[in-house]
Design an enzyme around this catalytic site. Structure first.
Site, PDB file in Angstrom:
ATOM      1  N   ARG A  55      -6.567   0.700   0.926  1.00 36.03           N
ATOM      2  CA  ARG A  55      -7.760   1.014   1.725  1.00 36.03           C
ATOM      3  C   ARG A  55      -7.778   2.461   2.200  1.00 36.03           C
ATOM      4  O   ARG A  55      -8.797   3.110   2.212  1.00 36.03           O
ATOM      5  CB  ARG A  55      -7.803   0.102   2.956  1.00 36.03           C
ATOM      6  CG  ARG A  55      -8.605  -1.133   2.745  1.00 36.03           C
ATOM      7  CD  ARG A  55      -8.583  -1.974   3.959  1.00 36.03           C
ATOM      8  NE  ARG A  55      -7.229  -2.425   4.261  1.00 36.03           N
ATOM      9  CZ  ARG A  55      -6.933  -3.346   5.149  1.00 36.03           C
ATOM     10  NH1 ARG A  55      -7.878  -3.907   5.845  1.00 36.03           N
ATOM     11  NH2 ARG A  55      -5.684  -3.724   5.362  1.00 36.03           N
TER      12      ARG A  55
ATOM     13  N   GLU B 186      -6.046   8.129 -17.533  1.00 37.40           N
ATOM     14  CA  GLU B 186      -6.600   9.478 -17.622  1.00 37.40           C
ATOM     15  C   GLU B 186      -7.144  10.005 -16.301  1.00 37.40           C
ATOM     16  O   GLU B 186      -7.054  11.183 -16.006  1.00 37.40           O
ATOM     17  CB  GLU B 186      -7.713   9.520 -18.686  1.00 37.40           C
ATOM     18  CG  GLU B 186      -7.210   9.572 -20.121  1.00 37.40           C
ATOM     19  CD  GLU B 186      -6.716   8.242 -20.645  1.00 37.40           C
ATOM     20  OE1 GLU B 186      -6.981   7.201 -19.996  1.00 37.40           O
ATOM     21  OE2 GLU B 186      -6.064   8.233 -21.700  1.00 37.40           O
TER      22      GLU B 186
ATOM     23  N   ASP C 252       0.792  -1.234   0.000  1.00 40.52           N
ATOM     24  CA  ASP C 252       0.000   0.000   0.000  1.00 40.52           C
ATOM     25  C   ASP C 252       0.828   1.289   0.000  1.00 40.52           C
ATOM     26  O   ASP C 252       0.320   2.344  -0.357  1.00 40.52           O
ATOM     27  CB  ASP C 252      -0.929   0.034   1.222  1.00 40.52           C
ATOM     28  CG  ASP C 252      -2.038  -1.003   1.124  1.00 40.52           C
ATOM     29  OD1 ASP C 252      -2.026  -1.787   0.162  1.00 40.52           O
ATOM     30  OD2 ASP C 252      -2.913  -1.023   2.005  1.00 40.52           O
TER      31      ASP C 252
ATOM     32  N   ARG D 164      -5.175  -1.601 -22.202  1.00 36.98           N
ATOM     33  CA  ARG D 164      -5.208  -0.468 -23.142  1.00 36.98           C
ATOM     34  C   ARG D 164      -5.395  -0.971 -24.575  1.00 36.98           C
ATOM     35  O   ARG D 164      -6.077  -0.342 -25.382  1.00 36.98           O
ATOM     36  CB  ARG D 164      -3.923   0.350 -23.013  1.00 36.98           C
ATOM     37  CG  ARG D 164      -3.953   1.641 -23.803  1.00 36.98           C
ATOM     38  CD  ARG D 164      -2.771   2.525 -23.478  1.00 36.98           C
ATOM     39  NE  ARG D 164      -2.783   3.024 -22.105  1.00 36.98           N
ATOM     40  CZ  ARG D 164      -3.616   3.948 -21.649  1.00 36.98           C
ATOM     41  NH1 ARG D 164      -4.526   4.466 -22.450  1.00 36.98           N
ATOM     42  NH2 ARG D 164      -3.560   4.353 -20.404  1.00 36.98           N
TER      43      ARG D 164
ATOM     44  N   HIS E  74      -5.897  -9.412  -5.249  1.00 37.68           N
ATOM     45  CA  HIS E  74      -4.710 -10.003  -4.623  1.00 37.68           C
ATOM     46  C   HIS E  74      -3.596 -10.355  -5.605  1.00 37.68           C
ATOM     47  O   HIS E  74      -2.490 -10.678  -5.166  1.00 37.68           O
ATOM     48  CB  HIS E  74      -5.111 -11.234  -3.805  1.00 37.68           C
ATOM     49  CG  HIS E  74      -5.867 -10.872  -2.571  1.00 37.68           C
ATOM     50  ND1 HIS E  74      -7.195 -10.519  -2.598  1.00 37.68           N
ATOM     51  CD2 HIS E  74      -5.474 -10.763  -1.279  1.00 37.68           C
ATOM     52  CE1 HIS E  74      -7.596 -10.225  -1.371  1.00 37.68           C
ATOM     53  NE2 HIS E  74      -6.579 -10.365  -0.556  1.00 37.68           N
TER      54      HIS E  74
ATOM     55  N   ARG F  31     -16.164  -1.063 -18.747  1.00 37.78           N
ATOM     56  CA  ARG F  31     -15.993  -2.388 -18.149  1.00 37.78           C
ATOM     57  C   ARG F  31     -15.153  -2.229 -16.878  1.00 37.78           C
ATOM     58  O   ARG F  31     -14.327  -1.319 -16.791  1.00 37.78           O
ATOM     59  CB  ARG F  31     -15.236  -3.334 -19.082  1.00 37.78           C
ATOM     60  CG  ARG F  31     -15.951  -3.634 -20.400  1.00 37.78           C
ATOM     61  CD  ARG F  31     -17.081  -4.646 -20.230  1.00 37.78           C
ATOM     62  NE  ARG F  31     -17.608  -5.038 -21.523  1.00 37.78           N
ATOM     63  CZ  ARG F  31     -18.485  -4.338 -22.240  1.00 37.78           C
ATOM     64  NH1 ARG F  31     -18.942  -3.177 -21.774  1.00 37.78           N
ATOM     65  NH2 ARG F  31     -18.906  -4.785 -23.409  1.00 37.78           N
TER      66      ARG F  31
ATOM     67  N   GLN G 278      -2.000  -8.387  -7.115  1.00 38.80           N
ATOM     68  CA  GLN G 278      -0.968  -7.380  -6.848  1.00 38.80           C
ATOM     69  C   GLN G 278      -0.040  -7.766  -5.694  1.00 38.80           C
ATOM     70  O   GLN G 278       1.029  -7.198  -5.538  1.00 38.80           O
ATOM     71  CB  GLN G 278      -1.618  -6.035  -6.491  1.00 38.80           C
ATOM     72  CG  GLN G 278      -2.437  -5.450  -7.601  1.00 38.80           C
ATOM     73  CD  GLN G 278      -3.505  -4.512  -7.061  1.00 38.80           C
ATOM     74  OE1 GLN G 278      -3.323  -3.320  -7.080  1.00 38.80           O
ATOM     75  NE2 GLN G 278      -4.603  -5.046  -6.565  1.00 38.80           N
TER      76      GLN G 278
HETATM   77  O1  F6P Z   1      -2.601  -4.204   3.535  1.00 41.82           O
HETATM   78  C1  F6P Z   1      -2.383  -4.763   2.304  1.00 41.82           C
HETATM   79  C2  F6P Z   1      -3.676  -5.084   1.614  1.00 41.82           C
HETATM   80  O2  F6P Z   1      -3.318  -5.776   0.445  1.00 41.82           O
HETATM   81  C3  F6P Z   1      -4.570  -3.898   1.306  1.00 41.82           C
HETATM   82  O3  F6P Z   1      -4.200  -3.210   0.133  1.00 41.82           O
HETATM   83  C4  F6P Z   1      -5.915  -4.543   1.188  1.00 41.82           C
HETATM   84  O4  F6P Z   1      -6.934  -3.637   1.498  1.00 41.82           O
HETATM   85  C5  F6P Z   1      -5.850  -5.636   2.193  1.00 41.82           C
HETATM   86  O5  F6P Z   1      -4.497  -5.942   2.386  1.00 41.82           O
HETATM   87  C6  F6P Z   1      -6.615  -6.892   1.843  1.00 41.82           C
HETATM   88  O6  F6P Z   1      -6.527  -7.742   2.921  1.00 41.82           O
HETATM   89  P1  F6P Z   1      -6.986  -9.261   2.931  1.00 41.82           P
HETATM   90  O7  F6P Z   1      -5.973 -10.018   2.158  1.00 41.82           O
HETATM   91  O8  F6P Z   1      -6.974  -9.618   4.375  1.00 41.82           O
HETATM   92  O9  F6P Z   1      -8.317  -9.312   2.295  1.00 41.82           O
END
Ligand code: F6P
Length: 329
Positions: free
Chosen positions: A178, A194, A134, A161, A259, A253, A261
């Site tokens: 969050r 954008e 984050d 894109r 996750h 869309r 990421q």
């Molecule tokens: O704190 C890292 C994070 O990936 C946040 O970006 C996200 O809101 C949260 O964890 C999601 O948590 P969980 O994996 O417990 O759903």
């Protein structure tokens, strides 16, 4: 010195190279490192790096090859038990039982809040390390995992894109975050997007519609908008519905990256940051420091008291928002 290390909260790419750095730096000084599995919950449950054929101390060789590994070999968790006095007492009893002198927790805001509680109750030293995609922590320019998460998001956007262009349409892409829109904003800039919606700035659907109409007039046929999951409208799906109802000039869309990421091999800058912070944390313990988070600000390694780190979340800067607006037009 006997150093415990744990990962807590959401995993982040770079936690493994950080563990490796701690073990190697500690080994240099003749310290022992004990891995604690599943974060603070493992501290309560006594998961002190034991299991099938795994030695109690993480050896120098056991961390070989960890630089490129995503996730965390120690596993992670969000422990509600550790928020209770009973849970904290159990954790401290286990730290004492295993004769741990110092603890290095790696994680985000919740992890460092837990670290602060521990510092107040336990005689051992505690130095935290910022590990979260984050990038929402004060006391460091970047957190471990942010750069890799942004790389993952930008790779996805580059692909979207192509489709947006082929079909003359708009994608609303939700990224994690969050409380802090840094991942959303920096991804938007790097991905040539954008529009961005972040938790720090109240979202105005009317204003977004006005921007979309403006872009349409400029001749833009396709569009990518990034929405942080913590945006006040509630995320990308809610954004699509609101824009549809308000008369969006683009067909839209939604893609929620979620996750995805958090996984993947850490990019070099995360590996380097993780290595610097891991070695610096061990060094700080040897300097007698405690109750602080290791960070890097403007190229300098710094320690910030836990109280000053958890007091607030990092905010996106108006300069970065302006940067996006200039290049998006
Ligand atoms: O704190 C890292 C994070 O990936 C946040 O970006 C996200 O809101 C949260 O964890 C999601 O948590 P969980 O994996 O417990 O759903």
């Amino acid at each position: 010195m006997k150093i415990g290390v744990l990962c807590s909260g959401g995993d982040a790419p770079g936690m493994n190279p950080c563990i490796r750095a701690i073990v190697r730096a500690a080994g240099e000084r003749g310290d022992e490192v004990v891995g604690i599995r599943h974060g603070y919950q493992g501290l309560i449950d006594g998961e002190f790096w034991q299991g099938d054929n795994i030695p109690k101390e993480i050896s120098i060789r056991a961390v070989s090859g960890l630089t490129s590994k995503g996730g965390t070999i120690l596993n992670s968790s969000r422990s509600t038990d550790f928020m209770t006095a009973e849970g904290q007492a159990k954790a401290i009893a286990n730290l004492e039982k295993h004769k741990i002198d110092a603890l290095i927790p790696i994680g985000g805001n919740g992890t460092l809040t837990g670290a602060l509680s521990l510092t107040k109750l336990w005689n051992g030293q505690v130095i935290g390390i910022p590990g979260t995609i984050d990038n929402d922590l004060l006391g460091t320019d970047y957190t471990i995992g942010f750069m890799t998460a942004m790389q993952t998001a930008v790779e996805a956007i580059d692909k979207l894109r192509d489709t947006a262009g082929s079909h003359d349409m708009m994608f609303i892409v939700e990224v994690m975050g969050r409380h802090c829109g840094d991942l959303a904003l920096q991804t938007a800039i790097a991905g040539g997007c954008e529009i961005v919606a972040v938790p720090e700035i109240p979202t105005s659907v009317d204003q977004i519609i006005a921007s979309l109409n403006h872009f349409k007039k400029l001749g833009k046929r396709s569009m990518i908008m990034i929405v942080a999951e913590g945006d006040d409208l509630g995320g990308a799906v809610e954004m699509l519905n609101a824009l549809k109802n308000a008369g969006s000039p683009y067909e839209m869309r939604v893609v929620v990256l979620g996750h995805v990421q958090r996984g993947g091999s850490p990019v070099p800058s995360d590996r380097i940051l993780a290595t610097k912070l891991g070695c610096f944390a061990v060094d700080a313990l040897h300097q007698g420091e405690t109750g602080k988070m290791a960070g890097e600000i403007a190229g300098k390694m710094v320690l910030t008291p836990f109280e000053d780190v958890i007091v607030d979340h990092r905010q996106v800067t108006p300069e970065m928002i302006e940067l996006l607006q200039i290049v998006a037009s």
